[in-house]
Design a protein around this motif. Structure first.
Motif, PDB file in Angstrom:
ATOM      1  N   ALA A   8       0.827  -1.211   0.000  1.00  0.00           N
ATOM      2  CA  ALA A   8       0.000   0.000   0.000  1.00  0.00           C
ATOM      3  C   ALA A   8       0.860   1.258   0.000  1.00  0.00           C
ATOM      4  N   VAL A   9       1.914   1.259   0.803  1.00  0.00           N
ATOM      5  CA  VAL A   9       2.813   2.416   0.839  1.00  0.00           C
ATOM      6  C   VAL A   9       3.551   2.552  -0.496  1.00  0.00           C
ATOM      7  N   ALA A  10       3.965   1.443  -1.076  1.00  0.00           N
ATOM      8  CA  ALA A  10       4.630   1.485  -2.386  1.00  0.00           C
ATOM      9  C   ALA A  10       3.682   2.008  -3.461  1.00  0.00           C
ATOM     10  N   ALA A  11       2.416   1.593  -3.396  1.00  0.00           N
ATOM     11  CA  ALA A  11       1.428   2.085  -4.366  1.00  0.00           C
ATOM     12  C   ALA A  11       1.303   3.602  -4.275  1.00  0.00           C
ATOM     13  N   ALA A  61      -8.606   3.812  -0.548  1.00  0.00           N
ATOM     14  CA  ALA A  61      -8.875   2.415  -0.914  1.00  0.00           C
ATOM     15  C   ALA A  61      -7.763   1.504  -0.399  1.00  0.00           C
ATOM     16  N   GLY A  62      -6.523   1.988  -0.427  1.00  0.00           N
ATOM     17  CA  GLY A  62      -5.423   1.201   0.144  1.00  0.00           C
ATOM     18  C   GLY A  62      -5.630   0.958   1.630  1.00  0.00           C
ATOM     19  N   ALA A  63      -6.036   1.997   2.349  1.00  0.00           N
ATOM     20  CA  ALA A  63      -6.323   1.850   3.780  1.00  0.00           C
ATOM     21  C   ALA A  63      -7.471   0.866   3.995  1.00  0.00           C
ATOM     22  N   ALA A  64      -8.492   0.959   3.167  1.00  0.00           N
ATOM     23  CA  ALA A  64      -9.632   0.047   3.296  1.00  0.00           C
ATOM     24  C   ALA A  64      -9.217  -1.397   3.072  1.00  0.00           C
ATOM     25  N   LEU A  65      -8.385  -1.632   2.077  1.00  0.00           N
ATOM     26  CA  LEU A  65      -7.919  -2.998   1.816  1.00  0.00           C
ATOM     27  C   LEU A  65      -7.123  -3.543   2.994  1.00  0.00           C
ATOM     28  N   LEU A 119      -2.707  -0.443  -9.350  1.00  0.00           N
ATOM     29  CA  LEU A 119      -1.950  -0.343  -8.094  1.00  0.00           C
ATOM     30  C   LEU A 119      -2.745  -0.949  -6.942  1.00  0.00           C
ATOM     31  N   LEU A 120      -4.021  -0.642  -6.898  1.00  0.00           N
ATOM     32  CA  LEU A 120      -4.864  -1.146  -5.807  1.00  0.00           C
ATOM     33  C   LEU A 120      -5.155  -2.631  -5.950  1.00  0.00           C
ATOM     34  N   GLY A 164      -4.465  -5.310  -3.070  1.00  0.00           N
ATOM     35  CA  GLY A 164      -5.443  -6.323  -2.675  1.00  0.00           C
ATOM     36  C   GLY A 164      -4.873  -7.732  -2.745  1.00  0.00           C
ATOM     37  N   ARG A 165      -4.108  -8.019  -3.787  1.00  0.00           N
ATOM     38  CA  ARG A 165      -3.468  -9.343  -3.888  1.00  0.00           C
ATOM     39  C   ARG A 165      -2.467  -9.547  -2.755  1.00  0.00           C
ATOM     40  N   SER A 166      -1.731  -8.517  -2.414  1.00  0.00           N
ATOM     41  CA  SER A 166      -0.764  -8.643  -1.314  1.00  0.00           C
ATOM     42  C   SER A 166      -1.466  -8.901   0.004  1.00  0.00           C
TER      43      SER A 166
END
Length: 172
Positions: free
Chosen positions: A60-63, A105-109, A156-157, A161-163
């Motif tokens: 998420a941080v990399a995205a 969305a990254g935080a939500a994932l 990116l998201l 999500g896969r990670s």
């Protein structure tokens, strides 16, 4: 502007700009500012890392770190003027929308495994949508600038999500 998409974009923007008070639309637009959106992602990443999802947190941080690398070259290449500032350039795609989308969305994932599947993503949709609406209604961006950012950041998201899914499977 010429072409069917650009003509549609200009018409839609003309119908929407300044249909809400500037104070409201500027506040909504500010949800996509780095000092607002980035802390939300960093807090979620820290929480996820502490709960064992270091891989998802790092993704998420990399995205988020990749957002400027995707957005800035396109802004320079297209040099698109703004709806209310035809003398200025660099409006396509919207950096604020990209920042909001990836941060929220990254935080939500990252938070979904701990807080449930629905409300974190619903919050991300509301916050990103509010940012996009504020940008278009205020006249800071064309509708296609916002749409392009959403499409540009979706891969990116998906990787985030896969990670996150990979981490859940290995820890449970």
């Amino acid at each position: 502007m010429r072409g069917p998409l650009l003509s549609w974009d200009a018409r839609l923007s003309g119908e929407l700009v300044r249909t809400a008070p500037d104070t409201v639309t500027e506040a909504l637009s500010d949800l996509g500012n780095v000092p607002v959106a980035l802390p939300a992602l960093l807090l979620a990443a820290a929480y996820a890392a502490l709960r064992g999802n270091r891989r998802g947190a790092a993704a998420a941080v990399a995205a988020m770190a990749l957002v400027p690398a995707l957005v800035v070259p396109l802004k320079e290449w297209t040099a698109r003027p703004g709806p209310l500032e035809p003398w200025a350039a660099g409006y396509f795609p919207s950096g604020h929308t990209a920042t909001a989308f990836v941060a929220y969305a990254g935080a939500a994932l990252l938070l979904r495994p701990h807080l449930g599947r629905r409300w974190p993503m619903a919050a991300a949709v509301v916050l990103t949508g509010a940012t996009a609406a504020g940008l278009v209604l205020r006249g800071f961006h064309w509708p296609l600038d916002v749409l392009a950012s959403l499409l540009l950041c979706t891969p990116l998201l998906l990787a985030v999500g896969r990670s996150c899914r990979g981490t859940r499977r290995s820890s449970g």
